[in-house]
Write a protein that holds these residues in place. Structure first.
Motif, PDB file in Angstrom:
ATOM      1  N   ARG A 177       0.825  -1.213   0.000  1.00 42.31           N
ATOM      2  CA  ARG A 177       0.000   0.000   0.000  1.00 42.31           C
ATOM      3  C   ARG A 177       0.858   1.262   0.000  1.00 42.31           C
ATOM      4  O   ARG A 177       0.509   2.271   0.616  1.00 42.31           O
ATOM      5  N   HIS A 219      -4.842   4.516  -1.545  1.00 41.44           N
ATOM      6  CA  HIS A 219      -5.313   3.882  -0.314  1.00 41.44           C
ATOM      7  C   HIS A 219      -5.895   4.919   0.639  1.00 41.44           C
ATOM      8  O   HIS A 219      -6.987   4.727   1.200  1.00 41.44           O
ATOM      9  N   ALA A 220      -5.201   6.038   0.802  1.00 38.38           N
ATOM     10  CA  ALA A 220      -5.674   7.082   1.714  1.00 38.38           C
ATOM     11  C   ALA A 220      -6.984   7.694   1.218  1.00 38.38           C
ATOM     12  O   ALA A 220      -7.904   7.938   2.009  1.00 38.38           O
ATOM     13  N   HIS A 222      -9.390   6.412  -0.614  1.00 38.65           N
ATOM     14  CA  HIS A 222     -10.548   5.555  -0.405  1.00 38.65           C
ATOM     15  C   HIS A 222     -10.949   5.497   1.066  1.00 38.65           C
ATOM     16  O   HIS A 222     -12.143   5.359   1.384  1.00 38.65           O
ATOM     17  N   ARG A 223     -10.008   5.614   1.960  1.00 38.07           N
ATOM     18  CA  ARG A 223     -10.360   5.655   3.374  1.00 38.07           C
ATOM     19  C   ARG A 223     -11.068   6.959   3.723  1.00 38.07           C
ATOM     20  O   ARG A 223     -11.983   6.974   4.559  1.00 38.07           O
ATOM     21  N   ALA A 226     -14.565   6.605   2.690  1.00 38.20           N
ATOM     22  CA  ALA A 226     -15.282   5.726   3.619  1.00 38.20           C
ATOM     23  C   ALA A 226     -15.675   6.433   4.906  1.00 38.20           C
ATOM     24  O   ALA A 226     -16.354   5.848   5.756  1.00 38.20           O
ATOM     25  N   GLU A 228     -13.451   8.030   7.167  1.00 34.72           N
ATOM     26  CA  GLU A 228     -12.433   8.131   8.216  1.00 34.72           C
ATOM     27  C   GLU A 228     -11.853   9.544   8.268  1.00 34.72           C
ATOM     28  O   GLU A 228     -11.745  10.230   7.256  1.00 34.72           O
ATOM     29  N   VAL A 233      -6.240   8.759   8.986  1.00 34.86           N
ATOM     30  CA  VAL A 233      -5.789   8.261   7.688  1.00 34.86           C
ATOM     31  C   VAL A 233      -4.318   8.591   7.490  1.00 34.86           C
ATOM     32  O   VAL A 233      -3.525   7.756   7.039  1.00 34.86           O
ATOM     33  N   ASP A 236      -2.156   6.235   9.680  1.00 38.64           N
ATOM     34  CA  ASP A 236      -2.163   4.826   9.281  1.00 38.64           C
ATOM     35  C   ASP A 236      -1.589   4.604   7.885  1.00 38.64           C
ATOM     36  O   ASP A 236      -1.099   3.505   7.577  1.00 38.64           O
ATOM     37  N   ALA A 237      -1.668   5.619   7.024  1.00 38.86           N
ATOM     38  CA  ALA A 237      -1.253   5.444   5.633  1.00 38.86           C
ATOM     39  C   ALA A 237       0.209   5.813   5.395  1.00 38.86           C
ATOM     40  O   ALA A 237       0.668   5.795   4.251  1.00 38.86           O
ATOM     41  N   ARG A 277      -8.739  -3.597  -4.461  1.00 43.90           N
ATOM     42  CA  ARG A 277      -7.367  -3.677  -3.987  1.00 43.90           C
ATOM     43  C   ARG A 277      -6.638  -4.779  -4.752  1.00 43.90           C
ATOM     44  O   ARG A 277      -7.055  -5.927  -4.744  1.00 43.90           O
TER      45      ARG A 277
END
Length: 295
Positions: A177, A219-220, A222-223, A226, A228, A233, A236-237, A277
């Protein structure tokens, strides 16, 4: 076919019932009565748009350039928020190609696209018109997916493959990722940094560092869609802090993380590509091991 509703957007979306026979190919079908100024958000795949309906999509690019009809675009299309799509009565099959297989299917390296949107006619000639006619004559979406998949499989089988080392490096980036130290990739495949960087760029269409940033951003983003929070983000990313995330999102899209969270282009993924993914591919590791003695 299901209906996607997001703000003012209302699109019919179809998904294949079976995965593609070619690893790295995913697709979805769209029927859009009124496509009104859709921002194209960068994505770590080559985009192939096969239109066949009564209308024709229009892609507006930087500098006032336009492309109509079936098009191809390299990974990272839309960086800076400079590319928009629009149209009426649009019907199309949208295919996402892993850059690892794109050269074989397209007949040209993603690097040859140079970040631009290219008319499919310019790459495939009369074959582009033939596939459009065939898709238009088919009555069901599943038959359209099967027709498209058969075409892509034939082209993939006949086309050139990328170096196993390049494919392995791409899968490491996607599987992680974007949380991968690019300086270590060359050492892991036993190549010099210069050699890997050159082959990666020429065969996949972007350098490794850019690939890492694009995969991490995807990845970030899409979070964020969602729901977040940006701070979580960012942590975690793999971003240094929330400001780092903000700068990256602005560079890729031209808008803030809060605005990206409302982009229809990203929100539709959960319906159109529920498994969007990209997994790592075990055969790549075997191919890499088999070539180790030949370096």
């Amino acid at each position: 076919m299901r209906t996607f509703v997001h703000g003012a957007a209302a699109w019919d979306v179809a998904c294949p019932q079976r995965p593609s026979r070619v690893a790295g190919v995913t697709m979805a079908g769209f029927r859009v009565p009124d496509l009104d100024a859709l921002r194209m958000v960068p994505h770590p795949a080559v985009t192939l748009l096969l239109e066949f309906g009564p209308g024709s999509p229009v892609v507006d690019c930087a500098g006032g350039r336009q492309q109509r009809g079936s098009v191809v675009a390299g990974p990272g299309l839309g960086s800076g928020g400079a590319v928009w799509a629009r149209g009426e009565n649009v019907e199309c099959v949208q295919v996402r190609l892993s850059p690892v297989i794109a050269r074989a299917i397209l007949g040209a390296s993603p690097a040859d696209l140079d970040g631009a949107v290219v008319a499919l006619d310019d790459l495939w000639g009369r074959d582009a018109s033939r596939i459009r006619e065939r898709l238009g004559h088919v009555s069901s979406w599943q038959d359209r997916f099967a027709l498209t998949d058969a075409l892509l499989a034939r082209r993939h089988e006949a086309g050139p493959s990328v170096d196993p080392e390049v494919a392995w490096a791409w899968d490491r980036i996607v599987g992680g990722r974007g949380l991968v130290r690019v300086d270590g990739l060359a050492a892991e495949v036993g190549w010099s940094r210069k050699r890997l960087w050159s082959r990666f760029r020429s065969q996949l269409g972007l350098p490794p560092k850019r690939a890492v940033k694009l995969v991490r951003f995807d990845h970030a983003a899409h979070r964020l869609v969602a729901g977040e929070g940006a701070a979580r983000v960012a942590a975690d990313a793999g971003y240094v802090d929330q400001s780092h995330l903000h700068r990256d999102v602005m560079a890729f899209t031209g808008v803030t993380p809060a605005s990206v969270a409302g982009e229809s282009f990203l929100a539709v993924d959960d319906l159109a590509w529920p498994t969007h993914r990209t997994p790592t591919k075990p055969h790549v590791a075997r191919d890499l091991a088999s070539t180790a003695g030949r370096r």
